[in-house]
Design a protein around this motif. Structure first.
Motif, short mmCIF file in Angstrom:
data_model
loop_
_atom_site.label_atom_id
_atom_site.label_comp_id
_atom_site.label_asym_id
_atom_site.label_seq_id
_atom_site.Cartn_x
_atom_site.Cartn_y
_atom_site.Cartn_z
N SER A 1 0.94 -1.04 -0.02
CA SER A 1 0.17 -0.19 -0.09
C SER A 1 0.82 1.20 0.04
O SER A 1 2.15 1.06 0.30
CB SER A 1 -0.96 0.08 1.38
OG SER A 1 -0.24 0.18 2.45
N ASN A 2 0.29 2.46 -0.18
CA ASN A 2 1.13 3.53 0.03
C ASN A 2 1.52 3.97 1.22
O ASN A 2 2.76 4.46 1.40
CB ASN A 2 0.09 4.86 -0.71
CG ASN A 2 0.05 5.12 -2.22
OD1 ASN A 2 0.72 4.25 -2.95
ND2 ASN A 2 -0.97 5.73 -2.72
N ALA A 3 0.75 3.40 2.34
CA ALA A 3 1.36 3.68 3.67
C ALA A 3 2.32 2.62 4.00
O ALA A 3 3.41 3.25 4.62
CB ALA A 3 0.07 3.35 4.66
N ASP A 4 2.35 1.61 3.25
CA ASP A 4 3.62 0.48 3.45
C ASP A 4 4.79 1.28 2.75
O ASP A 4 5.97 1.30 3.26
CB ASP A 4 3.30 -0.65 2.83
CG ASP A 4 2.25 -1.51 3.56
OD1 ASP A 4 2.20 -1.33 4.86
OD2 ASP A 4 1.67 -2.39 2.79
N LEU A 5 4.72 1.77 1.70
CA LEU A 5 5.66 2.28 0.81
C LEU A 5 6.11 3.58 1.67
O LEU A 5 7.54 3.83 1.50
CB LEU A 5 5.37 2.65 -0.61
CG LEU A 5 5.26 1.43 -1.58
CD1 LEU A 5 4.40 1.91 -2.71
CD2 LEU A 5 6.44 0.88 -1.87
N ASP A 6 5.26 4.42 2.12
CA ASP A 6 5.70 5.60 2.76
C ASP A 6 6.77 5.15 3.99
O ASP A 6 7.59 5.83 4.28
CB ASP A 6 4.43 6.59 3.10
CG ASP A 6 5.13 7.76 3.58
OD1 ASP A 6 5.99 8.32 3.12
OD2 ASP A 6 4.25 8.21 4.52
N ALA A 7 6.06 4.07 4.66
CA ALA A 7 6.87 3.74 5.73
C ALA A 7 8.23 3.27 5.34
O ALA A 7 9.31 3.56 6.16
CB ALA A 7 6.23 2.42 6.47
N LEU A 8 8.37 2.40 4.42
CA LEU A 8 9.60 1.94 3.79
C LEU A 8 10.67 3.38 3.72
O LEU A 8 11.90 3.40 3.76
CB LEU A 8 9.40 1.12 2.61
CG LEU A 8 10.60 0.51 2.12
CD1 LEU A 8 11.43 -0.49 2.97
CD2 LEU A 8 10.00 -0.32 0.87
N VAL A 9 10.14 4.39 2.60
CA VAL A 9 10.78 5.35 2.35
C VAL A 9 11.27 6.22 3.84
O VAL A 9 12.43 6.55 3.71
CB VAL A 9 10.04 6.25 1.43
CG1 VAL A 9 10.65 7.64 1.29
CG2 VAL A 9 9.76 5.87 0.05
N THR A 10 10.32 6.25 4.65
CA THR A 10 10.85 7.02 5.94
C THR A 10 11.96 6.29 6.60
O THR A 10 12.85 6.90 7.13
CB THR A 10 9.66 7.18 6.87
OG1 THR A 10 8.61 7.97 5.98
CG2 THR A 10 9.75 8.09 8.04
#
Length: 138
Positions: free
Chosen positions: A51-60
């Motif tokens: 999900s976008n939330a998963d990807l955002d957490a990964l980027v962070t």
């Protein structure tokens, strides 16, 4: 594994070189601020359902682990990071949108910084990536 369709103005790769086909030009309008003419974006699409939330957490997590200095300076409906790799001194923007991570080239961005970010992202993720490069720079 999912593959991404090749864009007519881009390229698709699983082991990307991050060769930059064109750079945006920075302009400073008289009204103030900064604008960019043209765009080159590397779109990183996971071959897993994230999900976008998963990807955002990964980027962070990648940004926070260094060697990055980054900020989310604008009030936008999605996070837009301005990222500086302290080792290569490359500066670029990072966004997460529509199930992908996008690396936006700035006029002084070099391939090494983009490649290092991709490598760190790949090391943290439990999936493969397809990378597509799109440019509107003539």
């Amino acid at each position: 594994m999912a593959t991404k369709a090749r864009h007519p103005d881009g390229m698709t790769a699983r082991d990307p070189s991050f060769a930059i086909p064109g750079r945006p030009e920075r302009r400073y309008p008289r009204s103030g601020g900064v604008e960019y003419e043209g765009e080159t974006v590397f779109e990183l699409v996971p071959d897993a359902d994230l999900s976008n939330a998963d990807l955002d957490a990964l980027v962070t997590a990648v940004i926070e682990s260094g060697p990055y200095r980054a900020g989310d300076f604008l009030d936008l409906p999605m996070t837009l990071y301005l990222v500086r790799d302290e080792e290569t001194t490359d500066v670029f923007r990072v966004t997460v949108r529509d199930g992908s991570v996008r690396l936006h080239v700035l006029p002084e961005t070099e391939s090494a910084g983009l490649r290092r970010f991709y490598d760190r992202l790949s090391d943290r993720a439990d999936c493969g990536w397809c990378v597509d490069c799109r440019t509107t720079v003539a």
